[in-house]
Design a protein around this motif. Structure first.
Motif, PDB file in Angstrom:
ATOM      1  N   TYR A  54       0.708  -1.272  -0.029  1.00 39.03           N
ATOM      2  CA  TYR A  54      -0.073  -0.006  -0.113  1.00 39.03           C
ATOM      3  C   TYR A  54       0.792   1.439  -0.008  1.00 39.03           C
ATOM      4  O   TYR A  54       0.602   2.321  -0.358  1.00 39.03           O
ATOM      5  CB  TYR A  54      -0.954  -0.196   1.339  1.00 39.03           C
ATOM      6  N   GLU A  55       2.234   1.133   0.387  1.00 39.66           N
ATOM      7  CA  GLU A  55       2.678   2.497   0.631  1.00 39.66           C
ATOM      8  C   GLU A  55       3.334   2.854  -0.774  1.00 39.66           C
ATOM      9  O   GLU A  55       3.338   3.935  -0.947  1.00 39.66           O
ATOM     10  CB  GLU A  55       4.332   2.077   1.333  1.00 39.66           C
ATOM     11  N   LEU A 111      -0.230   7.694  -5.651  1.00 40.29           N
ATOM     12  CA  LEU A 111      -1.432   8.525  -5.742  1.00 40.29           C
ATOM     13  C   LEU A 111      -0.997  10.036  -5.364  1.00 40.29           C
ATOM     14  O   LEU A 111      -1.582  10.858  -6.123  1.00 40.29           O
ATOM     15  CB  LEU A 111      -2.505   8.264  -4.425  1.00 40.29           C
ATOM     16  N   ALA A 126      -3.552  14.378   0.396  1.00 39.69           N
ATOM     17  CA  ALA A 126      -2.774  13.092   0.138  1.00 39.69           C
ATOM     18  C   ALA A 126      -1.487  12.979   0.644  1.00 39.69           C
ATOM     19  O   ALA A 126      -0.981  11.965   0.972  1.00 39.69           O
ATOM     20  CB  ALA A 126      -2.951  12.945  -1.547  1.00 39.69           C
ATOM     21  N   THR A 127      -0.642  14.010   0.547  1.00 41.34           N
ATOM     22  CA  THR A 127       0.673  14.062   1.156  1.00 41.34           C
ATOM     23  C   THR A 127       0.650  13.748   2.555  1.00 41.34           C
ATOM     24  O   THR A 127       1.633  13.337   3.213  1.00 41.34           O
ATOM     25  CB  THR A 127       1.425  15.249   0.824  1.00 41.34           C
ATOM     26  N   THR A 178      -0.658   6.719   8.112  1.00 44.23           N
ATOM     27  CA  THR A 178      -0.805   5.295   8.215  1.00 44.23           C
ATOM     28  C   THR A 178       0.445   5.006   8.737  1.00 44.23           C
ATOM     29  O   THR A 178       0.495   3.694   8.759  1.00 44.23           O
ATOM     30  CB  THR A 178      -0.874   5.045   6.654  1.00 44.23           C
ATOM     31  N   TRP A 229       1.732   2.327  -3.376  1.00 40.92           N
ATOM     32  CA  TRP A 229       0.350   3.199  -4.048  1.00 40.92           C
ATOM     33  C   TRP A 229       0.011   4.444  -3.342  1.00 40.92           C
ATOM     34  O   TRP A 229      -0.656   5.239  -4.258  1.00 40.92           O
ATOM     35  CB  TRP A 229      -1.048   2.182  -3.881  1.00 40.92           C
ATOM     36  N   LEU A 230       0.234   4.641  -2.256  1.00 38.57           N
ATOM     37  CA  LEU A 230       0.101   5.994  -1.588  1.00 38.57           C
ATOM     38  C   LEU A 230       0.850   7.055  -2.410  1.00 38.57           C
ATOM     39  O   LEU A 230       0.846   8.058  -2.637  1.00 38.57           O
ATOM     40  CB  LEU A 230       0.690   6.001  -0.086  1.00 38.57           C
ATOM     41  N   LEU A 241      -1.289  11.272   4.005  1.00 39.51           N
ATOM     42  CA  LEU A 241      -1.264   9.983   4.222  1.00 39.51           C
ATOM     43  C   LEU A 241      -0.181   9.242   4.643  1.00 39.51           C
ATOM     44  O   LEU A 241      -0.234   8.226   5.566  1.00 39.51           O
ATOM     45  CB  LEU A 241      -2.013   9.280   3.069  1.00 39.51           C
ATOM     46  N   PRO A 242       0.820   9.421   4.327  1.00 41.50           N
ATOM     47  CA  PRO A 242       2.010   8.545   4.508  1.00 41.50           C
ATOM     48  C   PRO A 242       2.328   8.700   6.008  1.00 41.50           C
ATOM     49  O   PRO A 242       2.637   7.652   6.780  1.00 41.50           O
ATOM     50  CB  PRO A 242       3.326   9.060   3.948  1.00 41.50           C
TER      51      PRO A 242
END
Length: 303
Positions: free
Chosen positions: A174-175, A181, A233-234, A240, A177-178, A236-237
Motif C-alpha cells: 500500500y505504501e 497517488l 494526500a501527502t 498510516t 500506491w500512496l 497519508l504517509p
C-alpha cells in the motif's frame, strides 16, 4: 565571415538521440522509482538488493526514455508548431520517423530484458504497462481527444514508485500506491500551470488542453482545488505510519506553499506566476520524496 560565425552549429547525432529521451523528465521518473526502491527495504539494502536497485533503475530509465522518444515521434508535427518543443530533432526533421522508432524500440527492448532477467517479471510487466499507458493511451488516444488527458494519462506517469517497490519486493504494498497517488494528484496542477502560459501554443497545435477548451479562469480554479487535494494526500504517509514527523513537516510546508501560490494565481493571473508555480511544482515533488527517503532512514533513531 560574420555570417559564417553566426551560423548555428548542428547538434551531434548522439545529442539528437539523447534529446529525444527528455532527460530532465526521465531523471525525475527514475528518482521517484529509486525512492520507491529504498522505502521497500526496511533497513539498509543488502548487496543483492543494491544490485536489484541498480538494474531496476537502469531498466526503468531505458523504458522511460523509450516512451519519451516514442512521444516525440508521434507528436513530431505538433512539436514543430510549439516554441518549447520546436528544437527537438524529430520536429526539425534532423531525425526521421524510422530512426526515432528504431531508437525507441531498441531502448524499450533493452530495458525490458534487463528488468526481466536481472530484476523480476512483475517489474517488467508493470513497466511495460506504464510504457503503453504513456506512449499509446495518453499520447495517441487521450491527448488529442479530451481536456482531461493529463488527469487520466497521469496514472502512467505516477507509476515510478510502484515500479521501484516491485523491483525490490517482487510485489506491491500500500505504501507504493500512496506514493503513486501523490504523483497522480500532483500532475494536473503541475501540467496545467504550464498549459496556462502556453495556451496559445496548444491552441495553435490543435490540442484540447484545459485552458484552451475551458478558459483561463476555470483552469486556475482547477489548479487551486487540486493543490488542496494534493496536500491532503501527502499527509497519508504520516497518518498510516509509513513516515514520521520529519516528512510531515516537509509535506505541510511544501503543500501549503503550493496552495498559497495557487491561490494567488486564481485571484490574479500572470504568465510569470504560472511559470513560478510550474517550476515550484518540480521542487515540491523532488523535495517531498527526498523527505520521505530521509525520514525513512532517520525514523528508527527517533522511535
Amino acid at each position: 565571415m560574420s555570417s559564417l560565425a553566426s551560423k548555428p552549429v548542428p547538434a551531434s547525432r548522439w545529442s539528437q538521440y539523447y534529446q529525444l529521451t527528455k532527460p530532465r523528465v526521465v531523471q525525475l521518473i527514475v528518482f521517484c522509482a529509486v525512492i520507491g526502491m529504498a522505502l521497500a527495504v526496511p533497513g539498509w539494502p543488502t548487496t543483492q538488493q543494491w544490485r536489484q536497485m541498480l538494474a531496476g533503475s537502469a531498466g526503468i530509465w531505458l523504458v522511460a526514455a523509450a516512451a519519451a522518444a516514442f512521444n516525440c515521434l508521434v507528436e513530431q508535427h505538433i512539436d514543430a508548431k510549439m516554441k518549447r518543443t520546436a528544437w527537438r530533432a524529430t520536429a526539425k526533421g534532423e531525425l526521421s520517423r524510422l530512426q526515432a522508432l528504431v531508437f525507441s524500440a531498441v531502448l524499450c527492448s533493452l530495458g525490458m530484458a534487463l528488468l526481466y532477467f536481472e530484476v523480476n517479471a512483475l517489474t517488467m510487466w508493470l513497466t511495460l504497462a506504464t510504457f503503453v499507458g504513456y506512449a499509446v493511451v495518453y499520447t495517441v488516444l487521450l491527448k488529442p481527444l479530451t481536456p482531461q488527458n493529463i488527469v487520466i494519462g497521469g496514472a502512467s506517469g505516477a507509476m515510478p514508485p510502484v515500479l521501484g517497490w516491485a523491483a525490490v519486493r517482487a510485489e506491491v504494498g500500500y505504501e507504493a500506491w500512496l506514493m503513486c497517488l501523490i504523483i497522480f494528484l500532483w500532475t494536473p496542477p503541475h501540467f496545467w500551470a504550464l498549459a496556462l502560459y502556453r495556451a496559445q501554443e496548444y491552441a495553435k497545435a490543435g490540442l484540447p488542453m484545459l485552458p484552451v477548451t475551458h478558459g483561463n479562469e476555470y483552469t486556475r480554479l482547477q489548479v487551486l482545488l487540486y493543490t488542496w487535494v494534493l496536500l491532503a494526500a501527502t499527509l497519508l504517509p504520516f497518518l498510516t505510519g509509513m513516515s514520521g514527523v520529519l516528512y510531515l513537516v516537509a509535506a505541510l510546508v511544501l503543500g501549503l506553499r503550493f496552495c498559497q501560490l495557487a491561490w494567488r494565481l486564481w485571484r490574479q493571473y500572470s504568465d510569470e506566476l504560472a511559470r513560478s508555480i510550474f517550476r515550484f511544482s518540480i521542487w515540491h515533488l523532488s523535495l517531498l520524496f527526498a523527505a520521505l527517503l530521509l525520514d525513512h532512514y532517520l525514523k528508527p533513531y527517533w522511535t
